[in-house]
Design a protein around this motif. Structure first.
Motif, PDB file in Angstrom:
ATOM      1  N   VAL A  98      -4.388  -3.002  12.370  1.00 59.03           N
ATOM      2  CA  VAL A  98      -3.058  -3.490  12.749  1.00 59.03           C
ATOM      3  C   VAL A  98      -2.141  -3.674  11.553  1.00 59.03           C
ATOM      4  O   VAL A  98      -0.914  -3.603  11.691  1.00 59.03           O
ATOM      5  CB  VAL A  98      -3.132  -4.822  13.539  1.00 59.03           C
ATOM      6  CG1 VAL A  98      -3.794  -4.598  14.885  1.00 59.03           C
ATOM      7  CG2 VAL A  98      -3.830  -5.900  12.751  1.00 59.03           C
ATOM      8  N   LEU A 111       2.654  -0.492  13.230  1.00 61.85           N
ATOM      9  CA  LEU A 111       3.958  -1.111  13.464  1.00 61.85           C
ATOM     10  C   LEU A 111       4.586  -0.507  14.710  1.00 61.85           C
ATOM     11  O   LEU A 111       4.426   0.665  14.986  1.00 61.85           O
ATOM     12  CB  LEU A 111       4.866  -0.825  12.256  1.00 61.85           C
ATOM     13  CG  LEU A 111       6.363  -1.141  12.378  1.00 61.85           C
ATOM     14  CD1 LEU A 111       6.600  -2.639  12.383  1.00 61.85           C
ATOM     15  CD2 LEU A 111       7.142  -0.519  11.222  1.00 61.85           C
ATOM     16  N   SER A 112       5.261  -1.354  15.465  1.00 63.50           N
ATOM     17  CA  SER A 112       6.165  -0.821  16.482  1.00 63.50           C
ATOM     18  C   SER A 112       7.524  -1.438  16.228  1.00 63.50           C
ATOM     19  O   SER A 112       7.701  -2.637  16.349  1.00 63.50           O
ATOM     20  CB  SER A 112       5.701  -1.175  17.894  1.00 63.50           C
ATOM     21  OG  SER A 112       6.784  -0.983  18.782  1.00 63.50           O
ATOM     22  N   SER A 153       3.194  -5.637   5.801  1.00 68.59           N
ATOM     23  CA  SER A 153       2.057  -5.497   6.712  1.00 68.59           C
ATOM     24  C   SER A 153       1.514  -6.859   7.114  1.00 68.59           C
ATOM     25  O   SER A 153       0.853  -6.980   8.136  1.00 68.59           O
ATOM     26  CB  SER A 153       0.982  -4.576   6.150  1.00 68.59           C
ATOM     27  OG  SER A 153       0.461  -5.096   4.987  1.00 68.59           O
ATOM     28  N   MET A 181       0.340  -6.434  19.640  1.00 66.77           N
ATOM     29  CA  MET A 181       0.839  -6.473  18.269  1.00 66.77           C
ATOM     30  C   MET A 181       1.722  -5.288  17.879  1.00 66.77           C
ATOM     31  O   MET A 181       2.415  -5.341  16.868  1.00 66.77           O
ATOM     32  CB  MET A 181      -0.337  -6.598  17.299  1.00 66.77           C
ATOM     33  CG  MET A 181      -1.148  -7.868  17.585  1.00 66.77           C
ATOM     34  SD  MET A 181      -2.620  -8.031  16.589  1.00 66.77           S
ATOM     35  CE  MET A 181      -1.913  -8.440  14.998  1.00 66.77           C
ATOM     36  N   ASN A 182       1.680  -4.200  18.651  1.00 61.71           N
ATOM     37  CA  ASN A 182       2.491  -3.019  18.332  1.00 61.71           C
ATOM     38  C   ASN A 182       3.010  -2.404  19.624  1.00 61.71           C
ATOM     39  O   ASN A 182       2.772  -1.234  19.924  1.00 61.71           O
ATOM     40  CB  ASN A 182       1.656  -1.988  17.571  1.00 61.71           C
ATOM     41  CG  ASN A 182       1.214  -2.505  16.227  1.00 61.71           C
ATOM     42  OD1 ASN A 182       2.014  -2.647  15.307  1.00 61.71           O
ATOM     43  ND2 ASN A 182      -0.056  -2.834  16.118  1.00 61.71           N
ATOM     44  N   ARG A 208       3.549  -9.012   7.954  1.00 60.98           N
ATOM     45  CA  ARG A 208       4.736  -9.411   8.720  1.00 60.98           C
ATOM     46  C   ARG A 208       5.437 -10.578   8.025  1.00 60.98           C
ATOM     47  O   ARG A 208       5.882 -11.520   8.653  1.00 60.98           O
ATOM     48  CB  ARG A 208       4.378  -9.780  10.157  1.00 60.98           C
ATOM     49  CG  ARG A 208       3.770  -8.643  10.956  1.00 60.98           C
ATOM     50  CD  ARG A 208       4.649  -7.393  10.893  1.00 60.98           C
ATOM     51  NE  ARG A 208       4.205  -6.357  11.830  1.00 60.98           N
ATOM     52  CZ  ARG A 208       3.483  -5.278  11.492  1.00 60.98           C
ATOM     53  NH1 ARG A 208       3.117  -5.079  10.228  1.00 60.98           N
ATOM     54  NH2 ARG A 208       3.138  -4.394  12.391  1.00 60.98           N
TER      55      ARG A 208
END
Ligand SMILES: Nc1ncnc2c1ncn2[C@@H]1O[C@H](COP(=O)(O)OP(=O)(O)OP(=O)(O)O)[C@@H](O)[C@H]1O
Ligand SMILES: [Mg+2]
Lengths: 485, 598
Positions: free
Chosen positions: A366, A370-371, B425, A160-161, B427
């Motif tokens: 999560v 963030l990536s 957050s 996820m990142n 997304r």
């Protein structure tokens, strides 16, 4: 290699690679204030040049010129000013900025102070080129965009990142949270899916406890990488002002190894909060107008001059990947230190106290994590074609599930709708099975993605709006049946 | 001789980072450009007092010593304007970064380099004026095909008027060659392919026009809900990682402007690299030429000197105005204006000026106002219509919009695209909060939409806005009681809002189809969704459980439309409208039958 240090080594008679002789020497200080001193009646001194301050007992301290006029210079003393007297202190002006001599053989497998002086009893590096520790900005034209997936074996990161080679991805933690364990696990497990190549780890400690630094050293030793590691230690009881130099010395070595020696370098900087506090201390003694929470207005630019020293360069083999660690004061992500860091770095991994209290390791939340470089490092040919969508679906589902949890805490779990109940269940399973993993558990990326599918398949199919029906068919159904078998 | 020479020049008497003081200020004038020392560091006079000049130096001052010579350049900080700007990348004071790399390698060194625009390159010039023609400032006297996408118009610089005494014939010329001579009342003036313009001074125009045409961005939430007009101003505030840069990159890629100026002001090096890597490969949907052929990049990344960050904004907008004057629609992205404001603060702090809010100087607001004032659609001196649209990112500390830069910016811009941490957050992108954002151009551009999509546009848009607003009220109840607690006619709003949010507003920058959405597709997608929400009312009125309608096959089609329908193909939408009616009718009539059966 243990870092039992002798008094003289710690003080660094002359900083590593800073053995050039003084071009000028003056006696007597006109003012001493905090870590700063003022010296008058000087001439031919340049802004930013390195100085050596020799106390009356011949103890030598490092420093640099912060401001200069025709008559006087303001100097910053890295070891602090206590014990200096006005009359007899001598100041040597070195005519050059702070430098570090680097060559591969002389730095890897070694331990240095925050100023780059050897702490392991070995000799100071002298064979390589002396490099300005402030470095130079990489021309954006010369940069190569980071896009090589690094598998860390940690689902919340890989799935996820995603971390890529040349990225700067900090860990935002809180005091007492297991950020060191996570960093150690990343160092141990990190590898590229595509190739094995020469790598190095640069570890810079700023104001961390002796036992924390020792834990890192032990883990490097256990995983047999010690000979590829260089450690720069400014521990909790070392002078605070030295913290301002430590990350720069470390990054100077990292850049050399990456861009001259073609190595893939992973840099751990811990704890950036201590670094920022040292910066604030100096700014305050200078009487500067503070901006938020007493930190100087240029904290952003100053941090950027550290964090931007990551990346890849066209036509050069190596890369510098940074994992800075910082503890958020009061767990507050809006505090200037995490805030400005997040504005500079290419994402962040956020640790969460609630998850930690639920006994989840690593307690990565999560949602605020963030990536930014993820989208270029994943997908077909790199990880798997469904990676982006399943990740996005997990985000959407977990964000919604968190709201359902809030609702459940008001109306009770029993009164949730059928769909909400499934979300409620999803949140638990996600935290327990996806986020949670053992400290030595090295999950492959495909395993992580399949696990993600297995979890989202708990939800009704009309909730899966971020993935395509084809993907549900191909990956979702497969993971589901194999789970039931 | 040497001594006397030296005595004639100002000298450095104080250095603290980018702030340098010099003696003999009477030899310098306010805002004059200077060169400091043997390395010829570039700086600017920002204060004069008691024969002491305060300079801001645009490069690293390490090693600079009192006594170093300062040389005034006799003119204020300027930009070079001429062919050779497009598809190039410059730093904040217009040093050419590609040439810098060739000259010095991968790391940026300080000191004077060559010129911003290449003096060697030969351009094919085609005259459009003749000897004896009247010459007025801004007048186009010839053209150059600068890239396949852009015709560069060679103009008589502002301030020069008379008659054309001489003009070069068609052929190849380099920048320094004379291509025309203007006979003016003050004698002949030589015209070359480029001229210099002081960056802090707006370029003149005939008059301002009211923005009325949308600047289409292909981003649904912007074009349909919070539209920008050509010549308009917009701010994108948001905490870190909420999508300011991605939004600006999207606009740079897909906005229907002729020229894009992208300023990376105190942001990441990799983001500039990203543009440099992507733009030569992506095609402009209008010209089918690589996007780089209409783009000028200004990069002062966060690790580059802070004083040049302050200048980068002005360098960028001056170049924007220059293309506006040629009759082009220019869109300028500034990422991030907060870093520019912080550069002001840092310099101000070193000057020990009295700080106002949060350490920012008192003139922050007026500087911001003056910057956004340089946007606009104008009748240019050349007689052509051109525009500069300004889109500024704002990076509020802690994501809190009540801080000075956001607050002041809000006063001077017409569009406010507020980014939301919660949405990001989850997304949910673009994370533009549809309740906090606004655009003052909606009415102005309505005519454009109506003309192209029919009279329904405004109505559909309003209905969507209304549903979203009702939804947000209902969500407060949902948070406390759950969705189940609401009656079906209210849940219809929730379902409807969900469709608008997920299937219309949400748009992925990374999806090959969805990254850009044609206006007509925006209209039809919205139409299908709103029609369906209207039909849901029939369902609810017939007491049919809402979920049965949400299970109809057409819903799945709506979900997928943004990814599957590309270009201006409207047939699939027409089909969806038909299918929808048929499916809903069937649902209703089956229900009726069932009821009768009982
Ligand atoms: N329209 C979009 N579509 C898909 N993903 C997006 C979109 N906008 C933002 N993102 C995601 O959010 C991440 C952060 O966005 P971005 O870099 O634009 O943030 P930012 O507001 O500029 O942050 P900073 O202030 O730190 O520069 C991106 O890397 C991307 O993953
Ligand atoms: Mg950004």
């Amino acid at each position: 290699m243990a870092f039992e240090t002798t008094e003289t080594a710690a003080k660094g008679v002359a900083g590593t690679g800073n053995t050039s002789s003084a071009h000028l020497e003056f006696v007597g200080l006109s003012k001493i204030s905090g870590p700063l001193v003022v010296i008058e009646g000087i001439r031919d001194v340049g802004f930013g040049e390195r100085v050596e301050i020799v106390a009356s007992d011949s103890d030598v301290r490092q420093g640099r010129v912060l401001a200069i006029s025709e008559k006087a210079a303001v100097l910053e003393v890295f070891h602090g000013t206590s014990g200096l007297d006005q009359a007899d202190t001598r100041v040597r002006f070195m005519g050059r900025p702070f430098e570090m001599v680097v060559s591969k053989e002389e730095v890897l497998g070694r331990i240095f102070s925050g100023l780059g002086a050897p702490l392991d009893g070995g000799p100071a590096p002298f064979r390589g080129e002396a490099r300005n520790v402030n470095g130079f900005a990489i021309n954006p034209v010369a940069r190569a965009y980071p896009e090589d997936f690094i598998q860390t074996g940690i689902s919340t990161i890989d799935g996820m990142n995603t971390l890529v080679r040349g990225q700067k991805l900090p860990i935002f933690s809180g005091s007492g949270l297991p950020h060191n364990d996570l960093a150690i696990q990343i160092v141990r497990q990190a590898r590229l899916l595509t190739e094995e190549s020469s790598f190095a780890v640069i570890f810079a400690a700023m104001g961390v406890r002796h036992d924390e630094a020792e834990a890192f050293r032990l883990s490097f030793e256990e995983s047999g990488v010690l000979n590829n590691v260089a450690m720069f230690l400014n521990l909790a009881d070392d002078p605070t002002v030295e913290r301002l130099v430590a990350p720069r010395v470390a990054l100077t070595v990292a850049e050399y190894l990456a861009f001259e020696e073609g190595m893939h370098v992973l840099v751990i900087l811990t704890d950036m909060t201590n670094y920022c506090e040292a910066l604030r201390e100096v700014a305050t003694s200078k009487g500067e107008v503070p901006s938020r929470k007493g930190y100087p207005g240029y904290l952003y630019s100053d941090l950027a001059s550290i964090y931007e020293r990551a990346g890849r360069i066209h036509g050069r083999k190596g890369s510098v990947t940074q994992i800075p660690i910082l503890t958020m004061p009061d767990d507050d992500i809006t505090h200037p230190i995490p805030d400005l860091t997040g504005y500079i770095t290419e994402g962040q991994i956020v640790l969460d106290r609630m998850l930690y209290q639920k006994n989840i390791y690593p307690p990565v939340n999560v949602l605020p994590s963030l990536s930014r470089l993820m989208s270029d490092g994943i997908g077909e040919g790199k990880t798997r074609d469904d990676h982006r969508n399943i990740s996005s679906q997990l985000y959407a589902a977990y964000a919604n599930a968190k709201q359902v949890e809030r609702l459940a805490s008001i109306i009770g779990e029993e009164d949730l709708s059928v769909t909400d109940k499934k979300y409620f269940q999803f949140a638990r399973e996600f935290e327990k099975r996806f986020v949670n993993q053992a400290k030595d558990e090295d999950r492959g990326i495909l395993e992580t993605l399949d696990l993600g599918w297995e979890l989202v398949m708990m939800l009704p199919s009309q909730e899966l709006v971020r993935v395509t029906p084809e993907q549900v068919e191909k990956y979702g159904k497969a993971s589901h049946t194999c789970n039931q078998e | 001789m040497k001594e006397a020479d030296k005595a004639q020049n100002p000298e450095v008497i104080f250095v603290s980072g980018p702030v340098v003081k010099a003696s003999r200020a009477h030899l310098l004038s306010m805002n004059e450009m200077v060169e400091v020392g043997a390395e010829r560091l570039v700086g600017e006079v920002i204060g004069l007092e008691d024969d002491t000049a305060t300079l801001q130096v645009y490069e690293d001052t390490t090693g600079l010593k009192p006594g170093t010579r300062v040389i005034g350049q006799g003119m204020p900080l300027f930009a070079e304007l001429g062919p050779g700007l497009i598809s190039h990348i410059f730093d904040g004071i217009q040093r050419p970064l590609t040439e810098l790399k060739e000259q010095w390698g991968d790391f940026i060194q300080r000191g004077k380099t060559g010129t911003a625009l290449s003096r060697e390159r030969v351009w094919q010039f085609t005259p459009t004026a003749r000897e004896g023609d009247k010459a007025v400032p801004g007048q186009v006297i010839g053209t150059i095909q600068e890239t396949d996408a852009i015709v560069h118009k060679v103009m008589i610089p502002p301030g020069i008027a008379g008659t054309i005494g001489k003009i070069a014939g068609p052929g190849g010329y380099s920048l320094e060659e004379e291509i025309a001579v203007i006979k003016t009342s003050g004698g002949p003036r030589s015209i070359r392919l480029f001229h210099r313009w002081p960056v802090r001074q707006p370029r003149p125009y005939v008059r301002r026009l009211m923005p009325s045409e949308p600047l289409l961005t292909g981003q649904r939430v912007i074009d349909t809900f919070f539209p920008l007009a050509k010549g308009g101003t917009a701010a994108i505030p948001g905490g870190f990682g909420t999508g300011k840069t991605v939004t600006q990159h999207q606009l740079s890629k897909w906005a229907d402007a002729d020229v894009i100026i992208y300023i990376g002001c105190g942001e990441r090096g990799n983001e500039m690299t990203g543009v440099l890597t992507d733009f030569p490969q992506l095609l402009d949907p209008r010209t089918q030429r690589p996007l780089i052929e209409r783009t000028v990049l200004i990069a002062n990344t966060s690790d580059m000197p802070v004083a040049a960050r302050e200048a980068s904004i002005y360098t960028g907008i001056t170049i924007a105005e220059y293309f506006r004057d040629q009759g082009y629609d220019v869109a300028l992205m500034a990422d991030s204006t907060s870093r520019w404001a912080e550069a002001l603060r840092e310099i101000s702090g070193r000057l020990e000026e009295m700080p106002a809010e949060e350490g920012f100087p008192a003139y922050l607001a007026s500087r911001l106002a003056a910057f956004y004032e340089r946007a606009g659609q104008v009748k240019a001196l050349s007689g052509e219509k051109g525009s500069v649209s300004l889109i500024g990112a704002v990076s509020p500390p802690g994501g809190d919009f009540s801080e000075p830069v956001t607050m002041h910016t809000k006063r001077f811009v017409q569009c406010f695209w507020a980014l939301d941490k919660e949405l990001a957050s989850a997304r949910y992108f673009p994370a533009i909060n549809y309740l906090q954002s606004y655009s003052a151009y909606t009415e102005a551009v309505a005519a454009w939409w109506t003309e192209r999509t029919g009279p329904e546009w405004e109505k559909l848009r309003e209905e969507a806005v209304q549903i979203l607003q009702e939804d947000s009220k209902l969500q407060n109840i949902v948070k406390l009681l759950g969705e189940e607690a609401l009656p079906d006619d209210q849940r219809r709003i929730l379902e409807g809002a969900r469709l608008i949010k997920n299937d219309f507003l949400q748009q992925s920058a990374y999806d090959p189809v969805d990254t850009y959405c044609m206006p007509l597709k925006q209209f039809y997608l919205l139409k299908v969704i709103i029609y369906f929400i209207r039909r849901l009312k029939d369902v609810v009125d017939s007491r049919i459980p809402l979920f049965r309608a949400m299970e109809l096959p057409v819903v799945e089609q709506i979900h997928r439309a943004k990814y599957t329908v590309s270009g201006e193909d409207i047939a699939p939408f027409e089909q969806m409208l038909k299918d929808m009616d048929q499916q809903v009718d069937q649902l209703l009539s089956r229900n009726q039958e069932a009821n009768h059966g009982v």
